[in-house]
Write a protein that holds these residues in place. Structure first.
Motif, PDB file in Angstrom:
ATOM      1  N   ARG A 229      12.003  80.807  79.487  1.00  0.00           N
ATOM      2  CA  ARG A 229      12.868  80.306  78.893  1.00  0.00           C
ATOM      3  C   ARG A 229      14.061  79.079  78.821  1.00  0.00           C
ATOM      4  N   ILE A 230      14.974  79.528  79.650  1.00  0.00           N
ATOM      5  CA  ILE A 230      16.597  78.747  78.709  1.00  0.00           C
ATOM      6  C   ILE A 230      16.377  77.018  79.677  1.00  0.00           C
ATOM      7  N   ASN A 231      16.213  75.961  78.601  1.00  0.00           N
ATOM      8  CA  ASN A 231      16.576  74.594  78.785  1.00  0.00           C
ATOM      9  C   ASN A 231      17.490  73.578  79.278  1.00  0.00           C
ATOM     10  N   ALA A 232      18.600  74.679  78.114  1.00  0.00           N
ATOM     11  CA  ALA A 232      19.830  74.364  78.190  1.00  0.00           C
ATOM     12  C   ALA A 232      21.107  75.360  78.343  1.00  0.00           C
ATOM     13  N   THR A 233      21.857  75.054  78.154  1.00  0.00           N
ATOM     14  CA  THR A 233      22.725  76.454  78.106  1.00  0.00           C
ATOM     15  C   THR A 233      24.116  76.330  77.009  1.00  0.00           C
ATOM     16  N   TYR A 234      23.875  74.855  76.912  1.00  0.00           N
ATOM     17  CA  TYR A 234      24.928  74.310  75.594  1.00  0.00           C
ATOM     18  C   TYR A 234      24.788  73.963  74.385  1.00  0.00           C
TER      19      TYR A 234
END
Length: 234
Positions: A229-234
């Protein structure tokens, strides 16, 4: 013959044929049906058992097992052969590169559970990951909040049979309806009250009702080994 060497390997590993088929993804009875083993099947075996010497498996030359090396030593194990299989070793192995597929692409669902090659979107490498055949993005909310749309699941294909299923585990399931519509979904696998020819597919999200499906409608089955799971893209 390669088949004879595979049988030696099974004996060395202390497993039976059923477990070998389950771990490698080869069909039940495969070794009893063939005299020669194709390249793709050899790759399955070597990927499942990375300690096996590929030259020995293919040609019979050399030792069966690649030698691990003692803790604290840095050693290239490409040409090393096993001497003390019961000793404690630090094993240097290649990281597994798991292909990430797009089931929304044309023919994605059809080829997902077949040996035919399908172009990967990318590759994922995670330390100490169990052997996986591929990865896909989750689409939908049937397994929410355990899984959400956009998560990645990593799977290992198994033969479609009730005796191969670990009941209560999560599976990637490819099935067709009676009107031949195809679906790929992630569900908990539970025993059905309808009998051994059926499987109950259960969602994590209580808004989705459980469904009993006949095994004849299941075209592919894979055990979910890991999730990302990727919780943030920044």
């Amino acid at each position: 013959m390669i088949v004879n060497r595979i049988l030696q390997l099974i004996k060395y590993k202390g497993i039976n044929k059923r477990k070998f088929y389950l771990e490698t993804g080869l069909s039940n009875g495969y070794l009893d049906k063939v005299k020669d083993v194709g390249v793709s099947k050899i790759e399955h075996i070597l990927n499942t058992y990375p300690d096996v010497n590929s030259e020995w498996l293919i040609t019979g030359r050399g030792n069966m097992i690649i030698k691990p090396f003692p803790i604290g030593e840095e050693l290239d194990i490409e040409n090393a052969l096993v001497q003390e299989p019961n000793s404690i070793y630090k094993v240097k192995t290649q990281k597994q590169q798991v292909p990430l597929y797009d089931v929304e692409a044309p023919a994605g669902i059809v080829s997902l559970f077949k040996d035919s090659s399908q172009a990967a979107l990318d590759y994922i490498s995670i330390p100490n990951l169990p052997k996986c055949d591929g990865a896909i993005y989750v689409n939908g909310d049937s397994m929410y909040p355990l899984l959400k749309s956009g998560d990645i699941i990593m799977y290992k294909k198994i033969n479609i049979a009730a005796e191969n299923i670990f009941w209560g585990e999560m599976y990637l399931v490819s099935l067709t309806t009676d009107d031949l519509e195809e679906f790929v979904m992630v569900k908990w696998a539970q025993k059905s009250d309808k009998g051994d020819d059926w499987i109950k597919l259960v969602s994590e999200n209580p808004q989705h009702q459980p469904k009993d499906v006949n095994f004849k409608n299941i075209k592919g089955l894979a055990l979910i080994k890991a999730t990302v799971r990727i919780n943030a893209t920044y």
